[in-house]
Design an enzyme around this catalytic site. Structure first.
Site, PDB file in Angstrom:
ATOM      1  CG  HIS A  64      -2.140  -0.868   1.030  1.00  0.00           C
ATOM      2  ND1 HIS A  64      -3.402  -0.504   1.439  1.00  0.00           N
ATOM      3  CD2 HIS A  64      -2.281  -2.095   0.464  1.00  0.00           C
ATOM      4  CE1 HIS A  64      -4.272  -1.464   1.134  1.00  0.00           C
ATOM      5  NE2 HIS A  64      -3.607  -2.444   0.559  1.00  0.00           N
ATOM      6  CG  ASP A  65       5.053   3.262   1.644  1.00  0.00           C
ATOM      7  OD1 ASP A  65       4.607   4.429   1.708  1.00  0.00           O
ATOM      8  OD2 ASP A  65       6.268   3.008   1.606  1.00  0.00           O
ATOM      9  N   GLY A  70       5.193   5.953  -4.608  1.00  0.00           N
ATOM     10  CA  GLY A  70       6.400   5.159  -4.490  1.00  0.00           C
ATOM     11  C   GLY A  70       6.658   4.757  -3.049  1.00  0.00           C
ATOM     12  CG  ASP A  72       6.568   8.101   0.025  1.00  0.00           C
ATOM     13  OD1 ASP A  72       5.785   7.182   0.367  1.00  0.00           O
ATOM     14  OD2 ASP A  72       6.171   9.229  -0.329  1.00  0.00           O
ATOM     15  CB  SER A  74       3.629   8.722   2.210  1.00  0.00           C
ATOM     16  OG  SER A  74       3.274   7.772   1.212  1.00  0.00           O
ATOM     17  CD  GLU A  86       0.004   7.596   1.265  1.00  0.00           C
ATOM     18  OE1 GLU A  86       0.260   6.386   1.406  1.00  0.00           O
ATOM     19  OE2 GLU A  86       0.803   8.404   0.765  1.00  0.00           O
ATOM     20  N   PRO A 159      -5.467  -0.658  -6.151  1.00  0.00           N
ATOM     21  CG  PRO A 159      -4.138  -2.303  -7.116  1.00  0.00           C
ATOM     22  CD  PRO A 159      -4.109  -1.225  -6.076  1.00  0.00           C
ATOM     23  CG  ASP A 234       0.976 -22.022   1.667  1.00  0.00           C
ATOM     24  OD1 ASP A 234       0.225 -21.137   1.203  1.00  0.00           O
ATOM     25  OD2 ASP A 234       0.614 -22.804   2.568  1.00  0.00           O
TER      26      ASP A 234
END
Length: 306
Positions: A64-65, A70, A72, A74, A86, A159, A234
């Site tokens: 998610h970061d 990118g 970072d 955040s 965020e 997504p 797995d």
């Protein structure tokens, strides 16, 4: 396993990952904080001893970061004043285990103050999360910079569980990731909650979910575990996709395109093939350029509050 590790090591030795925002290397902290990786590993291990959901949480948090601005860190920043960060965006409200990164950072500051970025801590913690649950290891390129910008609205770039394959592919390709990366990383982006039923779910599996969910309908962020081996790294996830026993249309979408369906079948048949693809994709994803702050000036520890 040894072959996979040797392959990855030789691949990384041959090239240092460089991007406009970051210049990453394997030995970034060798002189300035040689114990950095062991400190982070210990923090992950200690947290996992009391909460088995920590590894999955850290892996998802890293994804998610990286998909927002990118890699970072955040996603670690707190909301302040009129700005909602965020972590308070709709897709991120179920993220947890932030305290693990906090604990690692606190120990690193005591050992080598002002050196290790929170973005690197999160990338290394994600690797350790995979290893502690029985998965493969890999060398993590380091040198990420932390960012100060974090907006809840940006989290909508992640997504959605309802994405079809075309939408998924577009989301990944915008970040320089291929179809193979998409399939290899899909398990780490899947959530444990669903609000609507996917018509492609196997009927008996859908019925079992309906029987479970009403019990938790008054519990915030309640849900059921999609993967019965959720605490073990797995290839069960890919087997469940082929059996149509996955929760999200996002997961089932991997069977709608020939190339991704072939990869799902390959990963379901061979844990080693999945591990090899996953480690390469993780290195690629975790190297998406993020913050551009100075090495010592924008550390997440000192800027968690916006």
């Amino acid at each position: 396993m040894a072959v996979i590790v040797a392959f990855l090591s030789s691949l990384l030795i041959l090239s240092v990952i460089s991007t406009p925002g970051n210049s990453l290397s394997l030995n970034y902290y060798d002189q300035t904080c040689p114990n950095a990786e062991s400190i982070i590993t210990n923090a992950v291990n200690e947290a996992t001893q009391t909460d088995k959901t920590v590894p999955a949480a850290l892996l998802r948090m890293h994804f998610h970061d990286c998909f927002i601005r990118g890699c970072d860190a955040s996603v670690l920043l707190n909301s302040k004043g009129n700005n909602s960060a965020e972590k308070d965006g709709p897709p991120n409200i179920s993220l947890h285990a932030f305290y693990v990164i906090d604990n690692a950072k606190k120990q690193l500051e005591a050992s080598c103050p002002g050196i290790v970025s929170c973005a690197d801590i999160l990338a290394l913690a994600a690797r350790d999360a995979v290893v502690i649950t029985g998965g493969p290891t890999w060398d993590v390129p380091k040198g990420r910079k932390d960012g100060r910008t974090s907006k809840a609205s940006d989290s909508l770039q992640l997504p959605f569980p309802t994405f079809n394959f075309s939408q998924l592919q577009q989301s990944f390709s915008q970040r320089g990731l291929s179809i193979k990366d998409l399939v290899a990383l899909s398990e780490s982006i899947s959530s444990t909650r669903q609000t609507t039923s996917d018509p492609s779910i196997h009927p008996s599996f859908a019925a079992s979910l309906r029987n479970i969910c009403p019990v938790h309908n008054k519990v915030k962020n309640a849900g059921v575990t999609m993967d019965p081996s959720a605490t073990t790294f797995d290839n069960t996830y890919y087997k469940l996709i082929l059996q149509k026993k996955v929760l999200f249309s996002l997961d089932q979408a991997l069977l709608t395109v020939t190339r991704s369906k072939e990869l799902v079948s390959r990963f379901a048949a061979s844990k080693e093939a999945f591990w090899q693809a996953f480690t390469k994709s993780m290195i690629k994803m975790s190297s998406i350029a993020g913050g551009t702050g100075s090495e010592k000036g924008l550390l997440g520890w000192s800027t968690r509050d916006l």
